[in-house]
Design an enzyme around this catalytic site. Structure first.
Site, PDB file in Angstrom:
ATOM      1  N   GLU A 279     -27.204  33.797  -2.143  1.00  0.00           N
ATOM      2  CA  GLU A 279     -27.275  32.398  -1.684  1.00  0.00           C
ATOM      3  C   GLU A 279     -25.910  31.771  -1.996  1.00  0.00           C
ATOM      4  O   GLU A 279     -25.175  31.402  -1.080  1.00  0.00           O
ATOM      5  CB  GLU A 279     -28.412  31.659  -2.401  1.00  0.00           C
ATOM      6  CG  GLU A 279     -28.571  30.194  -1.977  1.00  0.00           C
ATOM      7  CD  GLU A 279     -29.639  29.443  -2.793  1.00  0.00           C
ATOM      8  OE1 GLU A 279     -30.013  29.926  -3.890  1.00  0.00           O
ATOM      9  OE2 GLU A 279     -30.082  28.362  -2.338  1.00  0.00           O
TER      10      GLU A 279
ATOM     11  N   HIS B  21     -33.891  35.956  -5.299  1.00  0.00           N
ATOM     12  CA  HIS B  21     -32.839  35.192  -4.628  1.00  0.00           C
ATOM     13  C   HIS B  21     -31.536  35.951  -4.882  1.00  0.00           C
ATOM     14  O   HIS B  21     -31.198  36.249  -6.041  1.00  0.00           O
ATOM     15  CB  HIS B  21     -32.720  33.795  -5.235  1.00  0.00           C
ATOM     16  CG  HIS B  21     -33.792  32.834  -4.816  1.00  0.00           C
ATOM     17  ND1 HIS B  21     -35.123  33.107  -4.951  1.00  0.00           N
ATOM     18  CD2 HIS B  21     -33.714  31.593  -4.251  1.00  0.00           C
ATOM     19  CE1 HIS B  21     -35.821  32.071  -4.489  1.00  0.00           C
ATOM     20  NE2 HIS B  21     -34.991  31.141  -4.057  1.00  0.00           N
TER      21      HIS B  21
ATOM     22  N   ASP C 297     -37.843  26.663   1.912  1.00  0.00           N
ATOM     23  CA  ASP C 297     -37.296  26.661   0.542  1.00  0.00           C
ATOM     24  C   ASP C 297     -37.881  25.514  -0.298  1.00  0.00           C
ATOM     25  O   ASP C 297     -38.831  25.732  -1.045  1.00  0.00           O
ATOM     26  CB  ASP C 297     -35.760  26.602   0.596  1.00  0.00           C
ATOM     27  CG  ASP C 297     -35.093  27.186  -0.635  1.00  0.00           C
ATOM     28  OD1 ASP C 297     -35.796  27.682  -1.529  1.00  0.00           O
ATOM     29  OD2 ASP C 297     -33.840  27.158  -0.697  1.00  0.00           O
ATOM     30  N   ASP C 298     -37.295  24.333  -0.197  1.00  0.00           N
ATOM     31  CA  ASP C 298     -37.755  23.157  -0.966  1.00  0.00           C
ATOM     32  C   ASP C 298     -37.835  21.970  -0.004  1.00  0.00           C
ATOM     33  O   ASP C 298     -36.971  21.083  -0.014  1.00  0.00           O
ATOM     34  CB  ASP C 298     -36.760  22.854  -2.099  1.00  0.00           C
ATOM     35  CG  ASP C 298     -36.624  24.024  -3.045  1.00  0.00           C
ATOM     36  OD1 ASP C 298     -37.523  24.231  -3.866  1.00  0.00           O
ATOM     37  OD2 ASP C 298     -35.617  24.752  -2.929  1.00  0.00           O
TER      38      ASP C 298
ATOM     39  N   HIS D  26     -40.690  31.918   2.013  1.00  0.00           N
ATOM     40  CA  HIS D  26     -39.769  31.418   0.977  1.00  0.00           C
ATOM     41  C   HIS D  26     -40.014  29.923   0.803  1.00  0.00           C
ATOM     42  O   HIS D  26     -39.451  29.091   1.516  1.00  0.00           O
ATOM     43  CB  HIS D  26     -38.319  31.699   1.398  1.00  0.00           C
ATOM     44  CG  HIS D  26     -37.299  31.372   0.351  1.00  0.00           C
ATOM     45  ND1 HIS D  26     -36.088  32.038   0.253  1.00  0.00           N
ATOM     46  CD2 HIS D  26     -37.283  30.447  -0.642  1.00  0.00           C
ATOM     47  CE1 HIS D  26     -35.386  31.529  -0.742  1.00  0.00           C
ATOM     48  NE2 HIS D  26     -36.078  30.558  -1.303  1.00  0.00           N
TER      49      HIS D  26
ATOM     50  N   HIS E 180     -40.782  27.171  -2.500  1.00  0.00           N
ATOM     51  CA  HIS E 180     -41.032  26.855  -3.921  1.00  0.00           C
ATOM     52  C   HIS E 180     -42.004  25.691  -3.922  1.00  0.00           C
ATOM     53  O   HIS E 180     -41.663  24.601  -3.437  1.00  0.00           O
ATOM     54  CB  HIS E 180     -39.734  26.443  -4.613  1.00  0.00           C
ATOM     55  CG  HIS E 180     -38.671  27.492  -4.564  1.00  0.00           C
ATOM     56  ND1 HIS E 180     -38.447  28.377  -5.591  1.00  0.00           N
ATOM     57  CD2 HIS E 180     -37.790  27.826  -3.582  1.00  0.00           C
ATOM     58  CE1 HIS E 180     -37.459  29.196  -5.253  1.00  0.00           C
ATOM     59  NE2 HIS E 180     -37.046  28.887  -4.041  1.00  0.00           N
TER      60      HIS E 180
HETATM   61  N1  ADE Z   1     -35.312  27.061  -7.004  1.00  0.00           N
HETATM   62  C1  ADE Z   1     -35.794  26.281  -6.042  1.00  0.00           C
HETATM   63  N2  ADE Z   1     -35.054  26.398  -4.926  1.00  0.00           N
HETATM   64  C2  ADE Z   1     -34.076  27.295  -5.192  1.00  0.00           C
HETATM   65  C3  ADE Z   1     -33.012  27.853  -4.446  1.00  0.00           C
HETATM   66  N3  ADE Z   1     -32.772  27.517  -3.177  1.00  0.00           N
HETATM   67  N4  ADE Z   1     -32.198  28.722  -5.064  1.00  0.00           N
HETATM   68  C4  ADE Z   1     -32.421  29.069  -6.328  1.00  0.00           C
HETATM   69  N5  ADE Z   1     -33.399  28.575  -7.069  1.00  0.00           N
HETATM   70  C5  ADE Z   1     -34.236  27.700  -6.503  1.00  0.00           C
HETATM   71 ZN    ZN Z   2     -35.446  29.430  -2.881  1.00  0.00          ZN
END
Ligand code: ADE
Ligand code: ZN
Length: 339
Positions: free
Chosen positions: A201, A198, A279-280, A18, A20
């Site tokens: 969340e 997703h 994630d990011d 996971h 991005h």
């Molecule tokens: N795009 C990038 N990170 C995300 C996340 N955690 N949830 C939804 N969309 C995303």
């Molecule tokens: Zn994500």
């Protein structure tokens, strides 16, 4: 002698499921690309960018994340972005990654569909040759945009279908339930693509049910709020679905208030196939090692639990069975050597 926790985690063979790629854009690279491409940024310095990364929820983050992505203009930019991530992955003991990209973030700015995907594919190839890291690419539809826009994106991806592992669903969750994308996910499946989304969340358990029953997903991204519904937990356990959990993301986006309250350990105890992911990472304070360390120290994860998480990252991947078996055997050898 046994390695200390940080060394043990770094050495543990693991996959990231996971990530991005646009969320791995570090402020330093953001400035470099802005200068290279003559793009004006609303920030004066790297420090000012980092100071802006204080989020109360998912939307707060998304607003700044989409803005950051505007410095990405050429295939070389996407190649550089990808390589920077793969170097961090390799340094953290990552052997394999299944990375998301958001083509609509780029095509809506006028970039041809080919730019992001070709730049990323070239980075994936270079990462395998130079770092020994394998990867797969997942095209995400932005759920705040329309079903028609998702269909247009799937159509634009036609020449690259054999280069994609699957489709995903990301962006603003609440108010954009999975059912909005049932038909485009069916179309993606008919084109041979796997499906992830997703779900849970910020959105309710009902969205996870929809992702399972309507989108027929092969893996759940996040899934935290599934724990509010016992029947849903049973369903996910029975189906053997993997959850791609993101500890530091959950903390930064206030999905959990404190890492000690994070549901990861509970998920494992319930028999859910949880994994740890970043994630990011450029926005949430860390890559794989930081996420593993935060979860391990705050939740008191045992080495057995850490080994389970590492195994889950390969069993839940979209690698062929023989590759999964090779990675699992490598984990066994590592555990035997570090016992
Ligand atoms: N795009 C990038 N990170 C995300 C996340 N955690 N949830 C939804 N969309 C995303
Ligand atoms: Zn994500």
């Amino acid at each position: 002698m046994s390695a200390d926790l940080a060394d043990f985690i770094r050495g543990l063979p693991k996959a990231e499921l996971h990530l991005h790629i646009e969320g791995s854009l570090e402020p330093e690279l953001m400035f470099e690309l802005a200068q290279r491409n003559g793009v004006e940024l609303p920030f004066k310095s790297v420090e000012e960018v980092r100071a802006a990364y204080a989020f109360s929820n998912l939307q707060d983050f998304l607003d700044i994340y989409y803005q950051g992505a505007q410095v990405l203009l050429t295939e070389q930019d996407f190649h550089d972005l990808g390589m920077a991530y793969f170097r961090r992955l390799a340094a953290d003991g990552g052997r394999h990654a299944e990375i998301f990209f958001d083509p609509q973030t780029h095509t809506d700015r006028g970039l041809p569909f080919s730019v992001a995907i070709e730049g990323l594919l070239s980075a994936m190839k270079a990462a395998e040759a130079e770092l020994g890291v394998t990867s797969k690419l997942i095209l995400c539809f932005l759920r705040h945009l329309s079903e028609d826009a998702a269909f247009d994106t799937l159509k634009a991806a036609e020449p690259w279908l054999d280069k994609l592992a699957g489709v995903g669903l990301d962006s603003s969750e609440v108010g954009h339930p999975p059912e909005k994308f049932e038909r485009v996910f069916t179309a993606a499946h008919e084109r041979g693509l796997l499906r992830v989304a997703h779900a849970g969340e910020e959105g309710p358990p009902e969205y996870v049910w929809q992702a399972l029953d309507l989108l027929k997903i092969d893996r759940i991204d996040h899934g935290n709020r599934s724990l509010e519904d016992d029947a849903l937990v049973r369903r996910i356990v029975d189906q053997g679905l993997t959850l791609t959990v993101c500890p530091l993301s959950n903390l930064k986006l206030c999905v959990v208030n404190d890492m000690v309250d994070h549901p990861l350990k509970r998920m494992l105890n319930l028999g859910l196939r949880a994994t740890i992911n970043s994630d990011d990472p450029a926005y949430f304070g860390g890559y794989l090692q930081d996420n593993w360390m935060a979860a391990a120290t705050s939740l008191g994860l045992t080495r057995d639990e850490l080994a389970t998480l590492a195994r889950n990252s390969f069993t839940g991947s979209f690698l062929p069975l023989a590759d999964k078996a090779a990675h699992l055997a490598e984990i066994d050898r590592y555990l035997a050597a570090s016992a």
